[in-house]
Design a protein around this motif. Structure first.
Motif, short mmCIF file in Angstrom:
data_model
loop_
_atom_site.label_atom_id
_atom_site.label_comp_id
_atom_site.label_asym_id
_atom_site.label_seq_id
_atom_site.Cartn_x
_atom_site.Cartn_y
_atom_site.Cartn_z
N MET A 138 0.89 -1.20 -0.09
CA MET A 138 0.06 -0.27 0.27
C MET A 138 0.87 1.63 -0.45
O MET A 138 2.08 1.15 0.52
N ILE A 139 0.25 2.40 -0.50
CA ILE A 139 0.96 3.58 -0.81
C ILE A 139 2.03 3.92 0.60
O ILE A 139 2.78 4.95 0.39
N VAL A 140 0.64 4.37 1.23
CA VAL A 140 0.40 4.66 2.79
C VAL A 140 1.69 4.07 3.64
O VAL A 140 3.24 4.51 4.25
N ALA A 141 1.84 2.49 3.54
CA ALA A 141 2.83 1.47 4.40
C ALA A 141 4.49 2.10 3.01
O ALA A 141 5.42 2.28 4.01
N ALA A 142 4.32 2.39 2.38
CA ALA A 142 5.66 2.66 1.08
C ALA A 142 6.03 4.15 1.66
O ALA A 142 7.61 4.44 2.17
N LEU A 143 4.95 4.93 2.25
CA LEU A 143 5.87 6.27 2.49
C LEU A 143 6.19 6.58 3.74
O LEU A 143 7.19 6.84 3.74
N LEU A 144 5.37 6.25 4.61
CA LEU A 144 6.42 5.67 5.61
C LEU A 144 7.55 4.98 6.60
O LEU A 144 8.38 5.52 6.92
N ASP A 145 7.50 3.91 4.97
CA ASP A 145 8.83 3.20 5.11
C ASP A 145 10.17 4.25 4.98
O ASP A 145 11.35 3.98 5.15
N ARG A 146 9.50 4.60 4.00
CA ARG A 146 10.50 6.15 3.17
C ARG A 146 10.79 7.17 4.25
O ARG A 146 11.70 7.33 4.29
N ALA A 147 9.93 7.11 5.12
CA ALA A 147 9.82 8.71 5.92
C ALA A 147 11.17 7.79 7.08
O ALA A 147 12.02 8.92 7.30
N LYS A 148 11.01 6.67 7.01
CA LYS A 148 11.43 6.32 8.99
C LYS A 148 13.36 6.00 8.59
O LYS A 148 13.66 6.28 8.73
N ALA A 149 13.21 5.37 6.60
CA ALA A 149 14.27 5.25 6.53
C ALA A 149 15.51 6.84 6.65
O ALA A 149 16.98 6.60 6.62
N GLN A 150 14.48 7.97 5.81
CA GLN A 150 15.11 9.08 5.98
C GLN A 150 15.25 9.66 7.10
O GLN A 150 15.61 11.17 7.66
N GLY A 151 14.27 9.40 8.49
CA GLY A 151 14.39 9.98 9.56
C GLY A 151 13.77 10.90 9.54
O GLY A 151 14.32 11.89 10.72
N VAL A 152 12.21 11.27 8.67
CA VAL A 152 11.78 12.40 8.57
C VAL A 152 10.45 12.18 9.81
O VAL A 152 10.08 11.16 10.02
N MET A 153 10.06 12.89 10.43
CA MET A 153 9.02 13.47 10.53
C MET A 153 7.29 14.01 10.69
O MET A 153 7.23 14.98 10.58
N ILE A 154 6.40 13.35 10.21
CA ILE A 154 5.58 14.21 9.73
C ILE A 154 4.83 14.42 11.03
O ILE A 154 4.02 14.00 11.97
N ALA A 155 3.54 15.89 10.51
CA ALA A 155 2.54 16.40 11.14
C ALA A 155 1.77 16.94 10.29
O ALA A 155 1.89 17.06 8.66
#
Length: 160
Positions: free
Chosen positions: A1-18
């Motif tokens: 799913m696109i959301v899971a991939a988005l979260l995986d990318r953010a985690k790999a990049q050390g990026v938190m989202i608001a």
């Protein structure tokens, strides 16, 4: 799913989202937090349905609201920047729009403004005219568009 991939990318990049949401009422934050492990990436979501909430929680300026109205790129920009400033996130998306029913000649149903702010990147905003799809469909389309903006932003951050 696109959301899971988005979260995986953010985690790999050390990026938190608001997120800072008005017409979607938290649908973007919900889509993100539906995925197990999202707490490693999602810092917080602001649901700022009223102008007062936009001002109090995100620091949107009264002058901006007075000059452009809540459904404007200017307000979306201030919402995204406010979410970044009032969180521990490095990336923030905002949504403000007219899901319907209703609207006006100048701000029709289906008009949604988005803001995207990230550490080290220029804040951007845009307007999408989804049209009179009905409240539920406009809200879903806005949620999906915001998730796409987050994905695009992660690509820009990775290229920095």
């Amino acid at each position: 799913m696109i959301v899971a991939a988005l979260l995986d990318r953010a985690k790999a990049q050390g990026v938190m989202i608001a997120t800072a949401e008005s017409c979607t009422g938290g649908m973007v934050a919900s889509a993100l937090t539906d995925i197990p492990g999202s707490s490693a990436v999602v810092d917080r979501g602001f649901v700022t349905y009223t102008n007062a909430a936009k001002q109090q929680m995100l620091g949107v300026q009264a002058a901006t609201l007075d000059a452009y109205g809540a459904v404007s790129e200017e307000v979306a920009r201030e919402m995204a920047e406010g979410a970044l400033h009032h969180s521990q996130a490095q990336l923030a998306v905002s949504i403000t729009g007219i899901a319907g029913p209703g609207g006006s000649e100048f701000k029709p149903e289906g008009r949604v403004c988005f803001g995207l702010a990230a550490d080290g990147l220029h804040t951007r905003s845009e307007t999408v005219e989804f049209g009179p799809l009905g409240r539920e469909n406009v809200r879903r389309a806005a949620r999906d568009h915001a998730l796409g903006l987050l994905s695009q932003a992660l690509s820009s951050i990775a290229q920095k």
